[in-house]
Enzyme design. Structure first.
Site, PDB file in Angstrom:
ATOM      1  N   SER A 242       0.857  -1.186   0.000  1.00  0.00           N
ATOM      2  CA  SER A 242       0.000   0.000   0.000  1.00  0.00           C
ATOM      3  C   SER A 242       0.887   1.228   0.000  1.00  0.00           C
ATOM      4  CB  SER A 242      -0.921   0.020   1.215  1.00  0.00           C
ATOM      5  OG  SER A 242      -1.509   1.303   1.377  1.00  0.00           O
ATOM      6  N   GLY A 243       0.619   2.151  -0.916  1.00  0.00           N
ATOM      7  CA  GLY A 243       1.413   3.374  -0.975  1.00  0.00           C
ATOM      8  C   GLY A 243       1.193   4.272   0.217  1.00  0.00           C
ATOM      9  N   SER A 244      -0.076   4.575   0.524  1.00  0.00           N
ATOM     10  CA  SER A 244      -0.345   5.479   1.647  1.00  0.00           C
ATOM     11  C   SER A 244       0.120   4.871   2.960  1.00  0.00           C
ATOM     12  CB  SER A 244      -1.836   5.829   1.714  1.00  0.00           C
ATOM     13  OG  SER A 244      -2.621   4.684   1.987  1.00  0.00           O
TER      14      SER A 244
ATOM     15  N   ASP B 211     -10.778   5.582  -0.826  1.00  0.00           N
ATOM     16  CA  ASP B 211      -9.454   5.990  -0.374  1.00  0.00           C
ATOM     17  C   ASP B 211      -9.419   7.510  -0.394  1.00  0.00           C
ATOM     18  OD1 ASP B 211      -6.729   6.485   0.045  1.00  0.00           O
ATOM     19  OD2 ASP B 211      -6.124   4.713  -1.077  1.00  0.00           O
TER      20      ASP B 211
ATOM     21  N   GLY C 224      -1.307   5.154  -3.703  1.00  0.00           N
ATOM     22  CA  GLY C 224      -0.002   4.935  -4.329  1.00  0.00           C
ATOM     23  C   GLY C 224       0.038   3.714  -5.222  1.00  0.00           C
ATOM     24  N   THR C 225      -0.575   2.602  -4.779  1.00  0.00           N
ATOM     25  CA  THR C 225      -0.607   1.420  -5.637  1.00  0.00           C
ATOM     26  C   THR C 225      -1.490   1.665  -6.859  1.00  0.00           C
ATOM     27  OG1 THR C 225      -2.351   0.516  -4.202  1.00  0.00           O
ATOM     28  CG2 THR C 225      -0.098  -0.254  -3.814  1.00  0.00           C
TER      29      THR C 225
END
EC number: 5.1.1.8
Length: 342
Positions: A90-92, A251, A256-257
């Protein structure tokens, strides 16, 4: 005050999306790899239910568990727990974890730049943190390899008819659809409707299109990413997107993903090349600044190495406890605040 367990948490959000971090009180789960540990948590669900269900959590929240890394290159590992999934990456959440590690002193901060290697369930990620006055101000993450899977695929969705979608992986798996195809715009006032439609599209995509990662045991589409058209100024592309997360929430960050998956699709369609940048904008107007760093292969498939960059802020600290007489040791869900996951 009595409790059979005490879990220590540092609260955090990345560009609006909550990604709290467990820093103590939980032993590492069984597993020879961080991936195996994440599968234990996904199948067992005890920890995820305790920290995410009411009365201690909520559908708005993601929680990350710090674990000792298994890869000798990494300084720390982490496992992401979302309301309905335990994803590879996960980006965040990686931005939240990096910020908490540095701002809390778990990993020593070096100003003006701190370099770290972290281990997510989906693989190693490289982190560069811009730091000033004891604060990690911006986190850049080299994400796991990302790739387009299906392009311009027809998908039949109840109530929408046939729409054209792309599927891609950016650390998690996505079905991507333009907002205009479903007659909507990405704006806060349409959040509930978009989230519900997005979950419906995800369900249809799993039934009709499917997904299989070439190296990981990841065989489903997790999310629907709803997008608006990309604009270009020089080598910088900008696009608004939002991601519907099961059971039916948005979200708050640019995801990010999702940005990584979108860049992979843009590259596969010849609309973006190595070295170009992408600014992903969320439903709140916050931004992730991304770059398609290089082109590579993953399991024989064309792929990209994306870099995502964003900010996170610590929001507080808390301790979750369990009184032995509590009638809800695993928490509970009610559909007034926790949508039905069909």
């Amino acid at each position: 005050m009595r409790s059979t367990k005490v879990i220590h948490i540092v609260g955090c959000h990345a560009e609006g999306e909550v990604g709290d971090v467990i820093v103590g009180g939980v032993a590492p789960p069984p597993g020879e790899t961080v991936w195996e540990q994440s599968r234990f948590i996904a199948n067992d669900e005890t920890l995820r239910n305790f920290v995410l269900n009411k009365p201690r959590g909520g559908v708005f929240r993601h929680v990350n568990l710090l674990v000792p890394p298994k890869d000798p290159r990494a300084q720390m590992g982490f496992i992401i727990m979302e309301p309905a999934d335990t994803p590879p990456m996960s980006g965040s959440n990686s931005i939240c974890v990096s910020t908490v590690l540095l701002d809390s002193g778990i990993i020593a901060m070096q100003e003006p730049v701190t370099h770290m290697v972290l281990e997510a369930p989906g693989g190693i990620i490289e982190v560069e943190a811009e730091c000033r006055n004891g604060k990690a101000e911006r986190i850049s993450v080299r994400n796991v390899p990302s790739f387009a899977d299906r392009l311009d695929a027809p998908l039949d969705v109840t109530g929408l008819g046939t729409i054209m979608v792309d599927t891609a992986y950016g650390g998690d798996s996505f079905v991507i659809v333009d907002a205009a195809q479903i007659g909507m715009k990405i704006e806060p006032g349409q959040a509930r409707e978009l989230a519900e439609i997005g979950v419906k599209i995800t369900k249809a995509a799993n039934e009709q299109l499917g997904f299989r990662h070439p190296e990981r045991d990841w065989r489903h589409i997790s999310f629907c990413q709803i997008t608006e058209p990309v604009t270009r100024e020089g080598d910088v592309l900008t696009g608004v997107n939002t991601v519907a997360i099961r059971p039916a929430k948005f979200d708050r960050s640019p995801t990010g993903t999702g940005c990584s998956a979108r860049m992979a699709v843009l590259h596969a369609k010849g609309q973006m090349k190595a070295g170009e940048r992408f600014i992903g904008k969320s439903v709140l107007g916050t931004e992730f600044h991304c770059r398609l760093d290089k082109v590579l292969e993953l399991g024989g498939k064309p792929a990209i190495s994306p870099i995502i960059s964003g900010r996170a802020w610590v929001t507080g600290t808390s301790q979750l406890m369990l009184d032995p007489s509590d009638p809800f040791p695993h928490g509970y869900r009610l559909s007034d605040t926790w949508p039905r996951d069909e």
